[in-house]
Every structure is written in C-alpha cells, then in structure tokens.
Write a protein that holds these residues in place. Sequence first.
Motif, PDB file in Angstrom:
ATOM      1  N   TRP A  57     -40.672  31.854 -71.042  1.00 51.09           N
ATOM      2  CA  TRP A  57     -39.479  32.564 -71.487  1.00 51.09           C
ATOM      3  C   TRP A  57     -38.768  33.218 -70.305  1.00 51.09           C
ATOM      4  O   TRP A  57     -37.534  33.139 -70.167  1.00 51.09           O
ATOM      5  CB  TRP A  57     -39.853  33.617 -72.516  1.00 51.09           C
ATOM      6  CG  TRP A  57     -38.688  34.488 -72.911  1.00 51.09           C
ATOM      7  CD1 TRP A  57     -37.705  34.176 -73.795  1.00 51.09           C
ATOM      8  CD2 TRP A  57     -38.388  35.800 -72.411  1.00 51.09           C
ATOM      9  NE1 TRP A  57     -36.797  35.217 -73.877  1.00 51.09           N
ATOM     10  CE2 TRP A  57     -37.197  36.213 -73.037  1.00 51.09           C
ATOM     11  CE3 TRP A  57     -39.014  36.646 -71.490  1.00 51.09           C
ATOM     12  CZ2 TRP A  57     -36.618  37.458 -72.777  1.00 51.09           C
ATOM     13  CZ3 TRP A  57     -38.437  37.888 -71.238  1.00 51.09           C
ATOM     14  CH2 TRP A  57     -37.255  38.283 -71.871  1.00 51.09           C
ATOM     15  N   GLY A  58     -39.524  33.850 -69.431  1.00 50.50           N
ATOM     16  CA  GLY A  58     -38.922  34.501 -68.269  1.00 50.50           C
ATOM     17  C   GLY A  58     -38.203  33.517 -67.368  1.00 50.50           C
ATOM     18  O   GLY A  58     -37.130  33.806 -66.832  1.00 50.50           O
ATOM     19  N   GLY A  62     -34.307  33.909 -66.695  1.00 51.88           N
ATOM     20  CA  GLY A  62     -33.956  34.276 -65.326  1.00 51.88           C
ATOM     21  C   GLY A  62     -32.788  33.495 -64.752  1.00 51.88           C
ATOM     22  O   GLY A  62     -32.043  34.004 -63.913  1.00 51.88           O
ATOM     23  N   THR A  63     -32.592  32.257 -65.212  1.00 49.81           N
ATOM     24  CA  THR A  63     -31.513  31.436 -64.669  1.00 49.81           C
ATOM     25  C   THR A  63     -30.128  31.991 -65.001  1.00 49.81           C
ATOM     26  O   THR A  63     -29.286  32.120 -64.103  1.00 49.81           O
ATOM     27  CB  THR A  63     -31.651  29.985 -65.155  1.00 49.81           C
ATOM     28  OG1 THR A  63     -32.921  29.478 -64.740  1.00 49.81           O
ATOM     29  CG2 THR A  63     -30.556  29.112 -64.578  1.00 49.81           C
ATOM     30  N   ALA A 110     -41.615  35.140 -63.524  1.00 50.87           N
ATOM     31  CA  ALA A 110     -40.927  33.893 -63.856  1.00 50.87           C
ATOM     32  C   ALA A 110     -39.416  34.031 -63.728  1.00 50.87           C
ATOM     33  O   ALA A 110     -38.736  33.118 -63.246  1.00 50.87           O
ATOM     34  CB  ALA A 110     -41.298  33.455 -65.263  1.00 50.87           C
ATOM     35  N   ALA A 111     -38.875  35.171 -64.179  1.00 50.40           N
ATOM     36  CA  ALA A 111     -37.431  35.385 -64.076  1.00 50.40           C
ATOM     37  C   ALA A 111     -36.989  35.369 -62.618  1.00 50.40           C
ATOM     38  O   ALA A 111     -36.005  34.710 -62.254  1.00 50.40           O
ATOM     39  CB  ALA A 111     -37.046  36.704 -64.742  1.00 50.40           C
ATOM     40  N   GLY A 112     -37.726  36.092 -61.776  1.00 51.19           N
ATOM     41  CA  GLY A 112     -37.391  36.094 -60.352  1.00 51.19           C
ATOM     42  C   GLY A 112     -37.618  34.744 -59.712  1.00 51.19           C
ATOM     43  O   GLY A 112     -36.814  34.277 -58.894  1.00 51.19           O
ATOM     44  N   LEU A 374     -30.283  25.648 -65.724  1.00 51.17           N
ATOM     45  CA  LEU A 374     -30.793  26.208 -66.974  1.00 51.17           C
ATOM     46  C   LEU A 374     -31.163  25.104 -67.956  1.00 51.17           C
ATOM     47  O   LEU A 374     -32.201  25.179 -68.632  1.00 51.17           O
ATOM     48  CB  LEU A 374     -29.744  27.128 -67.588  1.00 51.17           C
ATOM     49  CG  LEU A 374     -30.040  27.678 -68.981  1.00 51.17           C
ATOM     50  CD1 LEU A 374     -31.323  28.496 -68.983  1.00 51.17           C
ATOM     51  CD2 LEU A 374     -28.872  28.522 -69.487  1.00 51.17           C
ATOM     52  N   CYS A 375     -30.328  24.072 -68.033  1.00 54.70           N
ATOM     53  CA  CYS A 375     -30.627  22.948 -68.932  1.00 54.70           C
ATOM     54  C   CYS A 375     -31.927  22.260 -68.524  1.00 54.70           C
ATOM     55  O   CYS A 375     -32.723  21.854 -69.383  1.00 54.70           O
ATOM     56  CB  CYS A 375     -29.468  21.952 -68.928  1.00 54.70           C
ATOM     57  SG  CYS A 375     -27.975  22.584 -69.713  1.00 54.70           S
ATOM     58  N   TYR A 376     -32.157  22.124 -67.230  1.00 55.77           N
ATOM     59  CA  TYR A 376     -33.413  21.536 -66.755  1.00 55.77           C
ATOM     60  C   TYR A 376     -34.591  22.447 -67.125  1.00 55.77           C
ATOM     61  O   TYR A 376     -35.641  21.973 -67.569  1.00 55.77           O
ATOM     62  CB  TYR A 376     -33.357  21.328 -65.248  1.00 55.77           C
ATOM     63  CG  TYR A 376     -34.608  20.723 -64.676  1.00 55.77           C
ATOM     64  CD1 TYR A 376     -34.768  19.341 -64.617  1.00 55.77           C
ATOM     65  CD2 TYR A 376     -35.648  21.517 -64.196  1.00 55.77           C
ATOM     66  CE1 TYR A 376     -35.928  18.770 -64.102  1.00 55.77           C
ATOM     67  CE2 TYR A 376     -36.808  20.962 -63.685  1.00 55.77           C
ATOM     68  CZ  TYR A 376     -36.943  19.587 -63.639  1.00 55.77           C
ATOM     69  OH  TYR A 376     -38.097  19.034 -63.137  1.00 55.77           O
ATOM     70  N   GLN A 377     -34.411  23.758 -66.936  1.00 57.09           N
ATOM     71  CA  GLN A 377     -35.482  24.705 -67.251  1.00 57.09           C
ATOM     72  C   GLN A 377     -35.846  24.666 -68.732  1.00 57.09           C
ATOM     73  O   GLN A 377     -37.005  24.868 -69.105  1.00 57.09           O
ATOM     74  CB  GLN A 377     -35.046  26.129 -66.869  1.00 57.09           C
ATOM     75  CG  GLN A 377     -34.775  26.343 -65.394  1.00 57.09           C
ATOM     76  CD  GLN A 377     -36.037  26.659 -64.602  1.00 57.09           C
ATOM     77  OE1 GLN A 377     -37.147  26.356 -65.045  1.00 57.09           O
ATOM     78  NE2 GLN A 377     -35.870  27.233 -63.439  1.00 57.09           N
TER      79      GLN A 377
END
Length: 392
Positions: A57-58, A62-63, A110-112, A374-377
């Motif tokens: 989730w992070g 994050g993206t 994860a966000a960072g 973001l789409c890849y993530q």
Amino acid sequence: MIENDSSGRRIPALWLVLLSTPTSLSANAATTVVPELARGLNVSVSHATWAATAFGWGAVVGTPLTAALLRSRTMRVAVLVNAALVLLGTLLVVLAPGLAGLLAGRACQAAGGSGLVTVAISLARTPRRTGLVTAAIGLVGAFGPLAGSALAALSWRVALSLSLLALAAVAAVVRDVPARRASGDVRGTDGAGVALVAALVTALVLIAAAPVPALVCASVTLLLLGVHVRRHRDGFVPQPVLRTRAFRRSSVTACALSTTYFAVLYSVPHRLEEYWSAEATGGAVLLALATGSAASLLFVNWTSRLAPAAVHTAFAAAAATAVVLPLTSWPAAFAAATGFAVFAATGAMAWHAVRVAGAAPARYRSDAVALFTLCYQLGGAFGPALAAALIT
C-alpha cells in the motif's frame, strides 16, 4: 526528462540503480521473515503478513505523493523528502514495540522507496539508462528472499531494514540535480487531486481483501476524480496527459505486464512445491529472474533499431509465454515463466517510460512519468492478489 531546468548534470546510472533497487530488495525480503516477525511481536502469522500488505500500500500511495512534490517543488526536494520517509520508516521498523508501529514503518519505507524509484526513472532520460534501472530492480528484487533468510539469523528487523541502503546514493543524486525549477514552471499542488488519486489506488489495493466495499469506494472515487479532472485542466491529473495516446496505451500496458509478472512470481513457487525442494525452487527462480532481467536490459538497448510494433510484439509474446508455461506439466517451464515475465515487465517499463515522457508536453512530463509509474506499481498489488485467487 522530468526536470524542466536542464542545468543539472547527468547522474551516473549506478547511482540511480542504488537509489531505486533497495525498495524491491526490502519488499521481497519480507517473504521469508514472516514467521520470525510473528514470534518476535507475539502475533499470529496471519497478522504478521500485514507487514507485506502495508508495504504494498505504501509503495502505491508514495508515487502520487512524489508526483505532487515534482509538480510543486523540485527534484532535489522530492529526493530529500523520500529519503526522510525511508529513514523514518526504518527507525520505526527497528524500534517499534508492536505490530502497529511496524506497519507504519513498513508503509513509510515503501512510500519513500517508491518515490525514489520514480525519481530514478525520471532522471534516467534514455532507454538504455532506464532499462538499466528497471532491469536492476527486477534482478536485485530476486535476491530479496535469500537476503531475508540470511539476515533473519541476526534479526528479522535487520532483514526489514534493507530500504536504508538507498540512502547511500542520496548525496550524489542531490548534488547533481537542479536546485531550482525553470522560471514559471512552479504549479500548485492540487491537494484534492492528490487525495482522490491516493484514495482510488488505496481502494484498488484493498479489492482482494474486501471486494464489495473496495469496489464501491473505487467506483465513487473514480467518479469524483473524473469530475475533478474535467474542472481542473491543469490539476494533479492533467487533461493534456490523459489525452496523449502514448500515455494511455503505455500505462495500460505497464499495469497489465506488471500484474502478469507479480502473479507469475507469486504463483510459481507454489506450483513447484510438489516437484522440487525449497532450495531447488529458489535457485531456479533466481536464475530465471536474473536471466530475464539481463535479457530485458540487452533488448532495450536494441529497441531504437526496431519498429515500435516489433517491440510491442516482443513484450506481448514474452508475457503470453509466461502465462502459458505454468499450464504445462514440466517443472522447469514453471521457473522459466518467471524469466519471461520479468523480461516483459521490466523491459516494457523502461521502453514505455521514455515514450511517455517524449510524447507529453514539456510542462507535464513529470506528471506523465509519475502517473505512468503509478500504473506499473499497481501491478505489484494486483499480481499477488491474482496469484492468491488462482492458487486457491
């Protein structure tokens, strides 16, 4: 590609690799330390697996946060903020006395980390350098379970602190990126747009855990986001980016290939349980991932000599092969599927990222690349959920 002010020097690719790869290493290291984590915090194994969910989730949330920083501040600020998140998250992982603190730490890490990945891809600027970054992410991530097992002998907290390695590249990257944006290029943050995108991806990530509520929330949020985008042409999700055919096609492709990769990656070890030992399975998958990552890097270096249709066909064929091989009765083919999957996902990520940046208006390149990433993530969240559904 991203920084409109071109005064920054070209950053050596190895620094970009070091900036981006620890996130995938840390994510995959968690797969082998869940039992130790559960014992260490005196919780059930099922509760301990939320550490992986929090990390996923992070990474997705994050993206868009990094995209907002790139939009309203500078690349240097984006690097420093994400590095601070990784540091804060690692401190929480090391010091947290309970599960709640650990989950917060993993989400911050994860966000960072995902923000640093976005920055690295943005700074790569050429297909070859972008390919090196994405191939390295796949290759280094393949060593995550092995690293987790080895470090768990010391402490599961050490195994979950591998994101910290990215900070070794921060000083070099910050030194070479521009300290200021080009004149007139600073735009508002569009907090409402950021919040709606973050809410949408959160709902999408939770679909596997709570299908009906998550789908309802995702539908409502998507409707609200659509209204917001129509009213704010220059908002967080700019209309000029959405109208770019290359962005739409590349984003859908990246999400599909990433989902395929993570679904295969998470389902293949389960398929091999009845044929091989855990050690043999780990070694075979690691070899396949390394081969596929290296092949994607080599292929991306040649894409400039090929027609776009040929490149699309190559990635689609590799992904299709990755899906078909596990349907056979040959165990070695199961492991080989992971190689084809990582080739398609990481190679396409590199190739499409450059195309997205090149097709977007200069003013919106940072937005385009961040939203594409973001789409890849999202594939990293959808893939494991799909694998779990297939396994059960």
